[in-house]
Design an enzyme around this catalytic site. Structure first.
Site, PDB file in Angstrom:
ATOM      1  N   SER A 117       0.785  -1.081  -0.126  1.00  0.00           N
ATOM      2  CA  SER A 117       0.006  -0.152  -0.199  1.00  0.00           C
ATOM      3  C   SER A 117       0.952   1.140   0.242  1.00  0.00           C
ATOM      4  CB  SER A 117      -0.891  -0.073   1.145  1.00  0.00           C
ATOM      5  OG  SER A 117      -1.963   0.836   1.031  1.00  0.00           O
ATOM      6  N   ASP A 176      -9.432  -5.354  -4.811  1.00  0.00           N
ATOM      7  CA  ASP A 176      -8.822  -4.371  -3.821  1.00  0.00           C
ATOM      8  C   ASP A 176      -9.690  -3.158  -3.696  1.00  0.00           C
ATOM      9  OD1 ASP A 176      -7.141  -2.158  -2.628  1.00  0.00           O
ATOM     10  OD2 ASP A 176      -5.485  -3.386  -3.332  1.00  0.00           O
ATOM     11  N   HIS A 223      -7.344  -5.865  -0.311  1.00  0.00           N
ATOM     12  CA  HIS A 223      -6.342  -4.883  -0.045  1.00  0.00           C
ATOM     13  C   HIS A 223      -5.235  -5.630   0.998  1.00  0.00           C
ATOM     14  CE1 HIS A 223      -3.958  -1.395  -0.365  1.00  0.00           C
ATOM     15  NE2 HIS A 223      -3.910  -1.281   1.138  1.00  0.00           N
TER      16      HIS A 223
END
Length: 327
Positions: free
Chosen positions: A148, A278, A307
């Site tokens: 991320s 995601d 995610h």
């Protein structure tokens, strides 16, 4: 918003004992974790260590880090997402430690156990902090793995790293090339989305930091999803350890930073891993675009995964990481 805290008023002693017995039975019957193997024996007596510490940056910020495994082994450096900490990599740290690697994870400035910062909460400084850490530990031939926001931090560092410091990189559910929508990036998310993140963080961070993992981060809002309450609370715990100013500023850093030139500059092997469900970093405007910009990039797409796939599906992610590192 209603509080997510459970109501346990009036619990009887018998109820408490019953629940305790149930937990004990679960512990006995639960499947073994994916990192259950014993660590490899070091080639040099006393070479294996499991330690933690701080490195102080040029502007006086203390960056917390964990450093496990033989100092002579290949290092793997993990970069966490917003607003978490090094603890988000527990499963991967244990897995690779058991395989005999040297594993390092740090808390980004303003996050976790690092200094709660007013300034420097942007990608250039994040990358400089990583450089300070890798210099302090004298890491060579390292693999940098970022999830991320940590993917943005990792690729910015790798693009600027000293020769010999890095061998490979992995971007997992990562924010590059750029998240926010613009004329140059029409598929991105509108700025209003990130404005809402800022508003929720400033207004009631504790509630927002529950809602994110309880919903889209791990896909727990999907029909039929098996919700893991412990995972939700662990996300909340990590987030609330950090400083709200740094968390607030980091939203701009992860959403508006353009990593296009960083991706183009890196010629080392880079694995780009992303779940196509995601809901935090939408797949179509991230992973495929990053893989195309990289000189030596490989895209690996996980159908239906969220995610937070490193936490929800370590039995899938960890072997794929190992295969790439050993390739």
């Amino acid at each position: 918003m209603n509080s997510p805290l459970p109501q346990n008023q009036g619990a009887s002693r018998r109820g408490v004992l019953t629940r305790g017995l149930g937990v004990a039975m679960l512990a006995i019957t639960a499947p073994a974790p994916v990192f259950a193997a014993s660590p490899a024996k070091p080639s040099i007596p006393g070479d294996i260590t499991m330690s933690s510490g701080f490195v102080t940056t040029k502007d006086g910020v203390q960056i917390f880090y964990k450093d496990w495994g033989p100092k002579t082994a290949q290092p793997i450096v993990f970069h966490h997402g917003w607003p978490l900490s090094a603890d988000d990599w527990d499963n991967q740290m244990m897995f690779f430690y058991a395989k005999g690697f040297r594993v390092i994870a740090h808390d980004r400035r303003g996050h976790g156990r690092s200094t709660q910062t007013e300034t420097g909460n942007e990608m250039d400084t994040y990358a400089a902090d990583v450089a300070a850490l890798t210099d302090h530990l004298d890491l060579k031939n390292a693999v940098h793995i970022g999830h991320s926001t940590g993917g943005g931090e990792a690729i910015r560092y790798v693009a600027r790293a000293k020769p010999g410091r890095v061998s490979k990189a992995v971007l997992i559910g990562a924010v590059p090339p750029i998240m926010v929508k613009s004329d140059k990036n029409p598929g991105g998310l509108p700025l209003e989305v990130f404005d809402s993140f800022r508003a929720a963080t400033a207004a009631n961070r504790a509630q927002f930091f529950y809602d994110v993992p309880a919903g889209p981060f791990y896909g727990f809002n999907r029909p039929g999803a098996k919700v893991d309450q412990g995972v939700i609370w662990n996300w909340w715990r990590q987030g609330m350890m950090g400083g709200i100013k740094a968390h607030y500023d980091c939203i701009k850093a992860f959403s508006e930073t353009d990593f296009t030139e960083d991706l183009k500059k890196v010629d080392l092997p880079v694995l780009v891993m992303h779940g196509d469900d995601d809901q935090i970093v939408p797949y179509a405007d991230s992973a495929p675009l990053s893989a195309k910009l990289l000189k030596n990039g490989t895209l690996k797409t996980y159908k239906g995964l969220p995610h937070g796939l490193c936490t929800t599906h370590p039995e899938v992610v960890n072997p794929d990481l190992l295969a790439f590192i050993q390739s």
